[in-house]
Design a protein around this motif. Structure first.
Motif, PDB file in Angstrom:
ATOM      1  N   ASN A   8      -7.443 -21.557  34.266  1.00 11.72           N
ATOM      2  CA  ASN A   8      -7.365 -20.262  33.439  1.00 11.72           C
ATOM      3  C   ASN A   8      -8.624 -20.081  32.302  1.00 11.72           C
ATOM      4  N   LEU A   9      -8.909 -18.775  32.212  1.00 13.63           N
ATOM      5  CA  LEU A   9      -9.933 -18.544  31.128  1.00 13.63           C
ATOM      6  C   LEU A   9      -9.337 -17.997  29.796  1.00 13.63           C
ATOM      7  N   THR A  38      -8.297  -7.142  38.257  1.00 15.31           N
ATOM      8  CA  THR A  38      -8.253  -8.707  38.714  1.00 15.31           C
ATOM      9  C   THR A  38      -7.301  -9.132  39.309  1.00 15.31           C
ATOM     10  N   GLY A  39      -5.759  -9.144  39.419  1.00 10.35           N
ATOM     11  CA  GLY A  39      -4.664  -9.444  40.130  1.00 10.35           C
ATOM     12  C   GLY A  39      -4.669 -10.253  38.572  1.00 10.35           C
ATOM     13  N   TRP A  40      -5.780 -10.706  37.598  1.00 13.26           N
ATOM     14  CA  TRP A  40      -4.976 -11.748  36.739  1.00 13.26           C
ATOM     15  C   TRP A  40      -3.620 -11.590  35.741  1.00 13.26           C
ATOM     16  N   THR A  41      -3.377 -12.361  35.197  1.00 13.47           N
ATOM     17  CA  THR A  41      -1.532 -12.289  34.459  1.00 13.47           C
ATOM     18  C   THR A  41      -2.708 -12.744  32.725  1.00 13.47           C
ATOM     19  N   THR A  64      -6.101 -17.260  36.203  1.00 12.93           N
ATOM     20  CA  THR A  64      -6.497 -17.056  37.500  1.00 12.93           C
ATOM     21  C   THR A  64      -6.321 -16.711  38.780  1.00 12.93           C
ATOM     22  N   ASN A  65      -6.376 -16.399  39.446  1.00  9.49           N
ATOM     23  CA  ASN A  65      -6.434 -16.962  41.227  1.00  9.49           C
ATOM     24  C   ASN A  65      -7.534 -17.894  41.391  1.00  9.49           C
ATOM     25  N   SER A  66      -8.388 -17.870  40.746  1.00 14.61           N
ATOM     26  CA  SER A  66      -9.611 -18.674  41.743  1.00 14.61           C
ATOM     27  C   SER A  66      -9.977 -20.182  41.068  1.00 14.61           C
ATOM     28  N   GLU A  67     -10.076 -21.144  41.651  1.00 12.46           N
ATOM     29  CA  GLU A  67     -10.833 -22.807  41.040  1.00 12.46           C
ATOM     30  C   GLU A  67     -11.549 -23.024  40.351  1.00 12.46           C
TER      31      GLU A  67
END
Length: 114
Positions: A8-9, A38-41, A64-67
């Motif tokens: 989470n950013l 981005t496809g982020w929420t 995000t969808n990133s680790e």
């Protein structure tokens, strides 16, 4: 408990109370296209201020969808560059949003659910 490894950013912001409506107006021009790209929420938390406070605190949390932070920053920059090139006034709106923010801190967090 289940751990979600996606980062989470979190942008913790302070804005002057007098700029609240303009901030919301410009945010509505910036954040929905960024979320789509981005496809982020985005979850935006408005912290209840004390009555005599001149500033409002806002916490924008992007799921995000990133680790990794490097991938998150790459995806964010790539999305913003594309939006600047394809949406009229996106750059100007970004600049306006920046002028409305008094303080900003960026954090990364993972989440757990149960």
């Amino acid at each position: 408990m289940n751990e979600n490894l996606s980062l989470n950013l979190i942008a913790a912001l302070e804005i002057k109370r007098e700029n609240e409506l303009k901030f919301k107006e410009v945010s509505n021009l910036i954040f929905p296209p960024l979320a789509r790209e981005t496809g982020w929420t985005l979850t935006s938390l408005w912290i209840n201020p004390e009555d005599n406070s001149l500033c409002l605190k806002v916490q924008n949390q992007w799921q995000t969808n990133s680790e990794s932070t490097a991938v998150v920053e790459f995806e964010l920059n790539k999305a913003m560059e594309k939006l600047i090139q394809t949406l009229p006034n996106y750059q100007q709106n970004l600049e306006m949003l920046d002028t409305l923010i008094d303080q900003e801190s960026i954090y990364y967090a993972t989440s757990y659910t149960s």
